[in-house]
Design an enzyme around this catalytic site. Sequence first.
Site, mmCIF file in Angstrom:
data_model
loop_
_atom_site.group_PDB
_atom_site.id
_atom_site.type_symbol
_atom_site.label_atom_id
_atom_site.label_comp_id
_atom_site.label_asym_id
_atom_site.label_seq_id
_atom_site.Cartn_x
_atom_site.Cartn_y
_atom_site.Cartn_z
ATOM 1 N N CYS A 121 19.752 -14.113 23.388
ATOM 2 C CA CYS A 121 18.415 -14.501 23.835
ATOM 3 C C CYS A 121 17.884 -15.646 22.977
ATOM 4 C CB CYS A 121 17.478 -13.296 23.777
ATOM 5 S SG CYS A 121 15.837 -13.589 24.501
ATOM 6 N N CYS A 122 18.021 -15.508 21.647
ATOM 7 C CA CYS A 122 17.616 -16.600 20.760
ATOM 8 C C CYS A 122 18.411 -17.868 21.054
ATOM 9 C CB CYS A 122 17.831 -16.196 19.302
ATOM 10 S SG CYS A 122 16.686 -14.949 18.678
ATOM 11 N N CYS A 204 8.450 -15.015 18.760
ATOM 12 C CA CYS A 204 8.170 -14.535 20.110
ATOM 13 C C CYS A 204 7.399 -13.213 20.035
ATOM 14 C CB CYS A 204 9.471 -14.344 20.884
ATOM 15 S SG CYS A 204 10.326 -15.883 21.271
ATOM 16 N N CYS A 207 9.205 -9.833 19.736
ATOM 17 C CA CYS A 207 10.111 -9.736 18.598
ATOM 18 C C CYS A 207 9.408 -9.872 17.255
ATOM 19 C CB CYS A 207 11.199 -10.797 18.704
ATOM 20 S SG CYS A 207 12.259 -10.592 20.146
ATOM 21 N N CYS A 232 17.457 -16.274 13.704
ATOM 22 C CA CYS A 232 17.603 -16.540 15.134
ATOM 23 C C CYS A 232 18.773 -17.463 15.439
ATOM 24 C CB CYS A 232 16.316 -17.134 15.700
ATOM 25 S SG CYS A 232 15.893 -18.742 15.000
#
Length: 273
Positions: A121-122, A204, A207, A232
């Site tokens: 995702c990162c 985010c 997170c 990340c």
Amino acid sequence: MTLLNPQAADALAAALKERDLPGRIRLIEAEVPGRLVFTTSLGIEDQVLTHAIALAKGRTEIVTLDTGRLYPETYDVWAETESAYGIRIRAYAPEREAEERFVAEEGINGFRHSVAARQACCGLRKVEPLARALKGAAGWLTGLRAGQSANRAATPLAAYDAERDLLKLNPLADWSREDVDRFVRDNYVPYNVLHDRGFPSIGCAPCTRAIRVGESERAGRWWWEQEEKKECGLHVGRTAGSPDANVEPGREAAVFEPQSATTETQRNLEMAR
């Protein structure tokens, strides 16, 4: 003029150490050839750099990575910063197809399934947009500080990034958090109000949480993972001989809390303890 190699980076770091922040920005712009890019997360350290770069009125570009999952307060300080300094911060967003594919495969919050899923995702929300932002750059300015976490304790003022073939420049590397707070206060720098609510580091929204008393500055980032895995991918370098040296990014050993049916209410109660 500074060349793009480790020796030149070390020499530049030594020269930067003797200057104040405005002097560091001027020296970087004078010595580093080619395109200069500052990537701001709109966190408090990056707001300090934005202030210095905007007042210098030089050639450094200010950009940000709009992941699509930021806090509303982050977008608010983004707009406030543009208004205060009369600038435009260019946004780099995730590629639409990659984002849609990840959500379809993992779920909207699928990054909690494993370290690999979170790093994927990162990767699509940060690492790939960063690659586009830095394309053709000779110098990359960041707000990294050595005191932010154990992973960042050796952060230099300047280093050669061999993977990207550019100089990575960290003008605040030797600043303390107290230095940052004092500068913001003394210079009326706009900052994210979440910093006043226990968020020393803001990423985010899904997170990031507020930290507890005694926790490190970045303890609220990906709090369900173990401390040593919490980056990340933007600022992680691989050293020959290290355990992860030959491991594909995002495929490290899965050190994480197993997925559970933890509700938002339960998480809030845990944070309040």
